[in-house]
Design a protein around this motif. Structure first.
Motif, PDB file in Angstrom:
ATOM      1  N   THR A   1     -38.779   1.169  31.265  1.00  0.00           N
ATOM      2  CA  THR A   1     -37.383   1.546  31.043  1.00  0.00           C
ATOM      3  C   THR A   1     -36.481   0.313  31.069  1.00  0.00           C
ATOM      4  OG1 THR A   1     -37.735   3.711  32.058  1.00  0.00           O
ATOM      5  CG2 THR A   1     -35.462   2.936  31.914  1.00  0.00           C
ATOM      6  N   VAL A   2     -36.773  -0.618  31.970  1.00  0.00           N
ATOM      7  CA  VAL A   2     -35.985  -1.849  32.073  1.00  0.00           C
ATOM      8  C   VAL A   2     -36.096  -2.650  30.775  1.00  0.00           C
ATOM      9  CG1 VAL A   2     -35.814  -4.082  33.253  1.00  0.00           C
ATOM     10  CG2 VAL A   2     -36.156  -1.981  34.579  1.00  0.00           C
ATOM     11  N   GLU A   3     -37.298  -2.691  30.217  1.00  0.00           N
ATOM     12  CA  GLU A   3     -37.483  -3.437  28.973  1.00  0.00           C
ATOM     13  C   GLU A   3     -36.735  -2.771  27.819  1.00  0.00           C
ATOM     14  OE1 GLU A   3     -41.386  -5.262  28.409  1.00  0.00           O
ATOM     15  OE2 GLU A   3     -42.048  -4.143  30.172  1.00  0.00           O
ATOM     16  N   GLU A   4     -36.716  -1.449  27.808  1.00  0.00           N
ATOM     17  CA  GLU A   4     -35.948  -0.753  26.771  1.00  0.00           C
ATOM     18  C   GLU A   4     -34.445  -0.955  26.980  1.00  0.00           C
ATOM     19  OE1 GLU A   4     -37.066   0.681  23.968  1.00  0.00           O
ATOM     20  OE2 GLU A   4     -38.964  -0.213  24.657  1.00  0.00           O
ATOM     21  N   ASN A   5     -34.018  -1.081  28.234  1.00  0.00           N
ATOM     22  CA  ASN A   5     -32.613  -1.397  28.513  1.00  0.00           C
ATOM     23  C   ASN A   5     -32.219  -2.731  27.881  1.00  0.00           C
ATOM     24  OD1 ASN A   5     -32.705  -0.075  31.936  1.00  0.00           O
ATOM     25  ND2 ASN A   5     -32.246   0.947  29.998  1.00  0.00           N
ATOM     26  N   TYR A   6     -33.130  -3.693  27.968  1.00  0.00           N
ATOM     27  CA  TYR A   6     -32.865  -5.000  27.350  1.00  0.00           C
ATOM     28  C   TYR A   6     -32.671  -4.847  25.842  1.00  0.00           C
ATOM     29  CZ  TYR A   6     -33.735  -9.650  25.415  1.00  0.00           C
ATOM     30  OH  TYR A   6     -33.630 -10.825  24.678  1.00  0.00           O
ATOM     31  N   VAL A   7     -33.553  -4.115  25.207  1.00  0.00           N
ATOM     32  CA  VAL A   7     -33.458  -3.895  23.759  1.00  0.00           C
ATOM     33  C   VAL A   7     -32.111  -3.273  23.404  1.00  0.00           C
ATOM     34  CG1 VAL A   7     -34.402  -2.599  21.806  1.00  0.00           C
ATOM     35  CG2 VAL A   7     -35.954  -3.742  23.409  1.00  0.00           C
ATOM     36  N   GLU A   8     -31.711  -2.253  24.145  1.00  0.00           N
ATOM     37  CA  GLU A   8     -30.447  -1.576  23.861  1.00  0.00           C
ATOM     38  C   GLU A   8     -29.252  -2.484  24.124  1.00  0.00           C
ATOM     39  OE1 GLU A   8     -30.215   1.295  22.266  1.00  0.00           O
ATOM     40  OE2 GLU A   8     -32.417   1.142  22.200  1.00  0.00           O
ATOM     41  N   ASP A   9     -29.335  -3.305  25.169  1.00  0.00           N
ATOM     42  CA  ASP A   9     -28.245  -4.230  25.462  1.00  0.00           C
ATOM     43  C   ASP A   9     -28.099  -5.281  24.364  1.00  0.00           C
ATOM     44  OD1 ASP A   9     -27.507  -2.971  27.777  1.00  0.00           O
ATOM     45  OD2 ASP A   9     -28.511  -4.377  29.126  1.00  0.00           O
ATOM     46  N   VAL A  10     -29.214  -5.724  23.812  1.00  0.00           N
ATOM     47  CA  VAL A  10     -29.154  -6.678  22.700  1.00  0.00           C
ATOM     48  C   VAL A  10     -28.563  -6.004  21.461  1.00  0.00           C
ATOM     49  CG1 VAL A  10     -30.527  -8.068  21.090  1.00  0.00           C
ATOM     50  CG2 VAL A  10     -31.014  -8.160  23.541  1.00  0.00           C
ATOM     51  N   LYS A  11     -29.034  -4.815  21.149  1.00  0.00           N
ATOM     52  CA  LYS A  11     -28.534  -4.104  19.959  1.00  0.00           C
ATOM     53  C   LYS A  11     -27.033  -3.798  20.073  1.00  0.00           C
ATOM     54  CE  LYS A  11     -31.412  -0.775  18.556  1.00  0.00           C
ATOM     55  NZ  LYS A  11     -32.458   0.280  18.658  1.00  0.00           N
ATOM     56  N   ALA A  12     -26.543  -3.655  21.293  1.00  0.00           N
ATOM     57  CA  ALA A  12     -25.122  -3.364  21.502  1.00  0.00           C
ATOM     58  C   ALA A  12     -24.230  -4.553  21.172  1.00  0.00           C
ATOM     59  CB  ALA A  12     -24.892  -2.938  22.956  1.00  0.00           C
ATOM     60  N   MET A  13     -24.813  -5.702  20.880  1.00  0.00           N
ATOM     61  CA  MET A  13     -24.035  -6.886  20.546  1.00  0.00           C
ATOM     62  C   MET A  13     -23.528  -6.860  19.106  1.00  0.00           C
ATOM     63  SD  MET A  13     -26.451  -9.687  22.484  1.00  0.00           S
ATOM     64  CE  MET A  13     -25.429 -11.095  22.085  1.00  0.00           C
ATOM     65  N   GLN A  14     -23.970  -5.915  18.307  1.00  0.00           N
ATOM     66  CA  GLN A  14     -23.540  -5.841  16.914  1.00  0.00           C
ATOM     67  C   GLN A  14     -22.065  -5.439  16.810  1.00  0.00           C
ATOM     68  OE1 GLN A  14     -26.905  -4.000  14.272  1.00  0.00           O
ATOM     69  NE2 GLN A  14     -26.909  -2.947  16.244  1.00  0.00           N
TER      70      GLN A  14
ATOM     71  N   ARG B   1     -29.135 -15.209  31.827  1.00  0.00           N
ATOM     72  CA  ARG B   1     -28.493 -16.468  32.232  1.00  0.00           C
ATOM     73  C   ARG B   1     -29.420 -17.652  31.971  1.00  0.00           C
ATOM     74  NH1 ARG B   1     -25.175 -14.011  37.334  1.00  0.00           N
ATOM     75  NH2 ARG B   1     -23.463 -13.196  36.065  1.00  0.00           N
ATOM     76  N   ASP B   2     -30.002 -17.589  30.805  1.00  0.00           N
ATOM     77  CA  ASP B   2     -30.803 -18.690  30.274  1.00  0.00           C
ATOM     78  C   ASP B   2     -30.704 -18.572  28.760  1.00  0.00           C
ATOM     79  OD1 ASP B   2     -32.426 -20.888  30.114  1.00  0.00           O
ATOM     80  OD2 ASP B   2     -34.219 -19.935  30.929  1.00  0.00           O
ATOM     81  N   LYS B   3     -31.255 -19.519  28.063  1.00  0.00           N
ATOM     82  CA  LYS B   3     -31.296 -19.425  26.602  1.00  0.00           C
ATOM     83  C   LYS B   3     -31.988 -18.135  26.183  1.00  0.00           C
ATOM     84  CE  LYS B   3     -33.678 -23.260  26.422  1.00  0.00           C
ATOM     85  NZ  LYS B   3     -33.672 -23.771  27.802  1.00  0.00           N
ATOM     86  N   ASP B   4     -31.509 -17.516  25.115  1.00  0.00           N
ATOM     87  CA  ASP B   4     -32.097 -16.251  24.665  1.00  0.00           C
ATOM     88  C   ASP B   4     -32.164 -16.247  23.140  1.00  0.00           C
ATOM     89  OD1 ASP B   4     -32.874 -13.687  24.080  1.00  0.00           O
ATOM     90  OD2 ASP B   4     -31.521 -12.714  25.506  1.00  0.00           O
ATOM     91  N   GLY B   5     -33.336 -16.567  22.613  1.00  0.00           N
ATOM     92  CA  GLY B   5     -33.525 -16.611  21.168  1.00  0.00           C
ATOM     93  C   GLY B   5     -33.550 -15.246  20.522  1.00  0.00           C
ATOM     94  N   ILE B   6     -33.733 -14.187  21.314  1.00  0.00           N
ATOM     95  CA  ILE B   6     -33.796 -12.831  20.755  1.00  0.00           C
ATOM     96  C   ILE B   6     -32.391 -12.315  20.468  1.00  0.00           C
ATOM     97  CG2 ILE B   6     -34.575 -10.467  21.161  1.00  0.00           C
ATOM     98  CD1 ILE B   6     -36.826 -11.658  22.916  1.00  0.00           C
ATOM     99  N   GLN B   7     -31.508 -12.382  21.469  1.00  0.00           N
ATOM    100  CA  GLN B   7     -30.137 -11.938  21.225  1.00  0.00           C
ATOM    101  C   GLN B   7     -29.474 -12.818  20.174  1.00  0.00           C
ATOM    102  OE1 GLN B   7     -26.968 -13.465  24.203  1.00  0.00           O
ATOM    103  NE2 GLN B   7     -28.521 -12.580  25.563  1.00  0.00           N
ATOM    104  N   ALA B   8     -29.767 -14.119  20.181  1.00  0.00           N
ATOM    105  CA  ALA B   8     -29.190 -15.019  19.181  1.00  0.00           C
ATOM    106  C   ALA B   8     -29.669 -14.654  17.779  1.00  0.00           C
ATOM    107  CB  ALA B   8     -29.542 -16.469  19.507  1.00  0.00           C
ATOM    108  N   SER B   9     -30.933 -14.230  17.659  1.00  0.00           N
ATOM    109  CA  SER B   9     -31.480 -13.857  16.350  1.00  0.00           C
ATOM    110  C   SER B   9     -30.718 -12.694  15.736  1.00  0.00           C
ATOM    111  CB  SER B   9     -32.965 -13.485  16.477  1.00  0.00           C
ATOM    112  OG  SER B   9     -33.746 -14.597  16.829  1.00  0.00           O
ATOM    113  N   LEU B  10     -30.396 -11.688  16.561  1.00  0.00           N
ATOM    114  CA  LEU B  10     -29.706 -10.514  16.035  1.00  0.00           C
ATOM    115  C   LEU B  10     -28.283 -10.856  15.584  1.00  0.00           C
ATOM    116  CD1 LEU B  10     -29.667  -7.509  15.401  1.00  0.00           C
ATOM    117  CD2 LEU B  10     -28.856  -7.096  17.730  1.00  0.00           C
ATOM    118  N   VAL B  11     -27.571 -11.638  16.372  1.00  0.00           N
ATOM    119  CA  VAL B  11     -26.200 -11.983  16.002  1.00  0.00           C
ATOM    120  C   VAL B  11     -26.187 -12.925  14.800  1.00  0.00           C
ATOM    121  CG1 VAL B  11     -24.022 -12.993  16.792  1.00  0.00           C
ATOM    122  CG2 VAL B  11     -25.372 -11.574  18.344  1.00  0.00           C
ATOM    123  N   ILE B  12     -27.138 -13.832  14.737  1.00  0.00           N
ATOM    124  CA  ILE B  12     -27.263 -14.704  13.561  1.00  0.00           C
ATOM    125  C   ILE B  12     -27.484 -13.855  12.304  1.00  0.00           C
ATOM    126  CG2 ILE B  12     -28.978 -16.170  12.420  1.00  0.00           C
ATOM    127  CD1 ILE B  12     -27.150 -17.907  13.901  1.00  0.00           C
TER     128      ILE B  12
END
Length: 558
Positions: free
Chosen positions: A204-217, A409-420
Motif C-alpha cells: 500500500t505504501v508503494e502504491e501511495n508513492y505512485v499516486e503521489d507522483v501522479k498527483a504532480m500533473q 528528500r533526495d534526488k528522484d528520477g521518477i517524479q522528474a520523469s513524469l513532470v518532464i
C-alpha cells in the motif's frame, strides 16, 4: 590501520566467505596493495567502492562493518523501543551482491533488537522509494545498497535519517569513527535474527508513492500526443517510471536491450545519464519511432537525463544545468497561473550549479538558497524549510538530480520523469520544444555555457595526485585565465555562507564567469565545474574551452 595490519586481518580470519577467500588467495602483490592500503570512508553519499576482497573494497565484511557502525550510532540516538517498533528501511539495486548485502544488513539489525523492514521478497527498489517510505511509515532510518550510476564493478552503502534525507557529516563522522574501530568481529558474526523483526514494506505504501507522483500533473486525464523513448539502463525504475507514464496516458517505447535488470549492464556499461554513450541505443529507437523525447533513469532511479528531438531528426542531449531552468519555467509559470505560487517559495541548488536556474527562479520571486555539493545538504534544507517560514518548490544538482515535490528528500528520477513528460507535451502543443524555451531564457538572461570536466586518477597514488592539484590551486594566485581577470577566490574548507567546511574552491572572473573545483567524495576523480557567460552560445563555449586549456597547462600538470 596500516596496509600490513589490514592484510593480516584477512590472512588470520577463519572461514572466509568461500568466493571471497578464493579471490583473496589469487591476488597479486599490486592487487593486495590497492585493496588493503586503506579503508573505505564515508563520503558524500556513504560508502562506495569496487567489489572485491579487501578493506578498501565493497564486500560482505565491509557491509558488516558499516552496518555494525551504523547500529552503534542508532542505539545511542534512539530508544530500544523506537528501534524495535519503528525500525530501519532496507533497499537495494540490481547490482552484483546487492540482494545478498541487503539481507545481511537486515539480519544484523534483526539480531540486535532492531526491526528490519525490507521491500517485498527482498526485491530491488529505486532509491527514492527508500526516502519516501522512511517518512511515510515513520521509520528511524534507512539503508540502500547501491552504487547509483557507477559501472558494474562497483557497489555502495547509502544511509538515510528519519527525515528521508542522507545523513550529514556531523553524523557520518561519528559512524565513520565507529567503522574504523570495528575489526575482527566482522569475521566471527553469529547472527540469530528474531523472526518478528524481519518484516516487509506494505505494498500500500508503494502504491501511495505512485499516486503521489501522479498527483504532480497539472493536466491529469488529458490526451497525450507525444511519444517517449524510455530506458532504465538495466536498473530499478523498470517497473515504475514506464508504468506511471503509461497510466498517465503517454505512448512509451522501451529500449528493450537495456530493460532487464542486468547486473553486468551489458548494453549500458557506464550507466550514467550524463554520458552521451548511454543515449546511443535510445537515439536509434527514437529515430525509428519519431519520438519527441528520450528519458533515461540511472540504475537506482535517482537521476534523469533527456534527449530532445531537433528538426533534422537528431536529438539534443540536455545537461542538468539546461534541464533545470526549463523545468523551473514550466512549474513556476503554472503555479503562477493557478495562483499557487507562494510568496515564501524557495529553490535549493548547490554552489557548483549554473546561474541560469537562479535567474529564472528569481524572476518569479522565488528565493534561491545555495548548499554544498551532495544532495544531503538539499535534503537537510528541505526538512528545515517549514521552520524557516519557507515553502519548498524545487531542488537540484547539476549532475542530473532533481526533486520537485517534498515527498522525497533526495534526488528522484521518477517524479522528474513524469513532470518532464508533461512539460514536453505542453510545449509541444504550443509548437515549441524545450530548446525553444531554453533559448528564450538565454535571450532574456544571457548565454551560459556550463561544463564539468572530470579527471580520474586511479591506483594507490591517485588520491595524492588529486590532493596535489587542490593544494596547488589553493596556495597559488590565479591572476587570470584566457585574459580575463580573476576577481575573487573562495575557499570553502573552513566553511562559508553558514555551511560547514568542504574541500571546495571557487574562482570568479571579471566577466561573470566562474569555475569551481573539488574532489569526488566517492570516486577517484577531481571535478572542475565551469560556468561561462557571453553574448552568444558559441562565445560562451569557446571561452570555457580556452579557460580550461590554460588552467590545465599552467596548474594541473600532475
Amino acid at each position: 590501520m596500516s596496509y600490513i595490519d589490514n592484510l593480516n586481518l584477512w590472512k588470520n580470519a577463519k572461514d572466509l566467505e568461500p568466493e571471497l577467500g578464493a579471490q583473496f588467495k589469487a591476488m597479486s602483490e599490486q592487487e593486495l596493495l590497492e585493496a588493503f592500503s586503506s579503508d573505505l570512508e564515508f563520503g558524500t553519499a556513504g560508502l562506495r567502492g569496487l567489489i572485491g576482497p579487501g578493506t578498501g573494497k565493497m564486500n560482505l565484511y565491509t557491509i558488516r562493518r558499516a552496518t555494525l557502525a551504523f547500529l552503534q550510532f542508532l542505539q545511542k540516538k534512539y530508544s530500544l523501543t523506537d528501534l524495535k517498533e519503528k525500525g530501519v528501511i532496507i533497499g537495494h539495486d540490481n547490482r552484483h551482491f546487492s540482494e545478498k548485502f541487503a539481507q545481511e544488513v537486515a539480519e544484523i539489525f534483526a539480531s540486535n533488537g532492531v526491526k528490519a523492514i525490507l521491500f517485498h521478497n527482498n526485491d530491488l527498489r529505486p532509491t527514492p522509494m527508500v526516502s519516501y517510505t522512511i517518512r511515510k511509515i515513520g521509520a528511524t532510518a534507512g539503508v540502500i545498497i547501491t552504487a547509483s550510476h557507477n559501472s558494474r564493478e562497483y557497489n555502495g552503502y547509502k544511509i538515510y535519517d528519519h527525515n528521508g534525507s542522507q545523513f550529514l557529516p556531523v553524523d557520518t563522522d561519528v559512524i565513520g569513527e565507529n567503522y574504523l574501530k570495528i575489526k575482527e568481529e566482522v569475521f566471527t558474526l553469529n547472527l540469530h535474527p528474531q523472526p518478528e523483526l524481519l518484516t516487509f514494506v506494505s505494498q500500500t505504501v508503494e502504491e501511495n508513492y505512485v499516486e503521489d507522483v501522479k498527483a504532480m500533473q497539472f493536466y491529469p486525464g488529458q490526451k497525450r500526443n507525444i511519444k517517449i523513448v524510455f530506458s532504465n539502463l538495466h536498473g530499478t525504475s523498470k517497473d515504475w517510471t514506464p508504468r506511471i507514464l503509461r497510466e498517465c496516458g503517454y505512448d512509451v517505447i522501451i529500449v528493450e536491450e537495456q530493460f532487464n535488470n542486468d547486473p553486468d549492464f551489458t548494453y549500458a556499461p557506464n550507466p550514467n545519464p550524463e554520458l552521451a554513450e548511454c543515449f546511443d541505443l535510445p537515439i536509434k529507437y527514437a529515430q525509428k519511432h519519431n519520438a519527441d523525447i528520450i528519458i533515461l533513469n540511472d540504475p537506482d532511479a535517482d537521476r534523469l537525463g533527456i534527449g530532445i528531438r531537433q528538426g533534422d531528426n537528431s536529438y539534443y542531449l540536455m545537461t542538468g544545468n539546461e534541464t533545470a531552468p526549463v523545468l523551473l519555467e514550466y512549474l513556476f509559470s503554472h503555479y503562477q497561473k493557478n495562483n499557487t505560487l507562494p510568496t515564501n517559495g524557495v529553490m535549493y541548488n548547490t554552489f557548483v550549479t549554473g546561474n541560469l536556474s537562479d535567474k529564472v527562479a528569481e524572476s518569479y520571486g522565488v528565493e534561491v538558497v545555495k548548499t554544498l555539493t551532495g544532495f544531503k545538504w538539499i535534503g537537510d534544507q528541505m526538512a528545515k524549510a517549514p521552520n524557516q517560514n519557507r515553502t519548498f518548490l524545487f531542488g537540484f544538482e547539476e549532475a542530473y538530480g532533481y526533486v520537485l515535490k517534498d515527498i522525497v528528500r533526495d534526488k528522484d528520477g521518477i517524479q522528474a520523469s513524469l513532470v518532464i513528460a508533461e512539460a514536453c507535451w505542453y510545449y509541444h502543443n504550443l509548437g515549441k520544444s524545450f530548446l525553444d524555451i531554453l533559448n528564450e531564457q538565454y535571450e532574456k538572461f544571457g548565454y551560459y555555457y556550463c561544463n564539468t570536466v572530470n579527471l580520474v586518477r586511479t591506483g594507490v597514488e591517485g588520491p595524492e595526485i588529486i590532493k596535489g592539484m587542490l593544494k596547488t590551486l589553493r596556495e597559488n594566485t590565479l591572476p587570470a585565465l584566457n585574459g580575463i581577470s580573476c576577481v575573487k577566490k573562495e575557499d570553502y574548507l573552513t566553511g562559508l555562507y553558514n555551511m560547514p567546511g568542504q574541500d571546495l574552491l571557487k574562482f570568479y572572473f571579471a566577466d561573470g564567469s566562474w569555475f569551481a573545483v573539488r574532489a569526488s567524495g566517492t570516486e577517484p576523480k577531481i571535478k572542475f565545474y565551469f560556468v561561462c557567460v557571453d553574448k552568444s552560445a558559441q562565445g560562451a563555449k569557446t571561452k570555457m574551452q580556452l579557460m580550461y586549456q590554460e588552467l590545465a597547462e599552467k596548474y594541473l600538470n600532475n
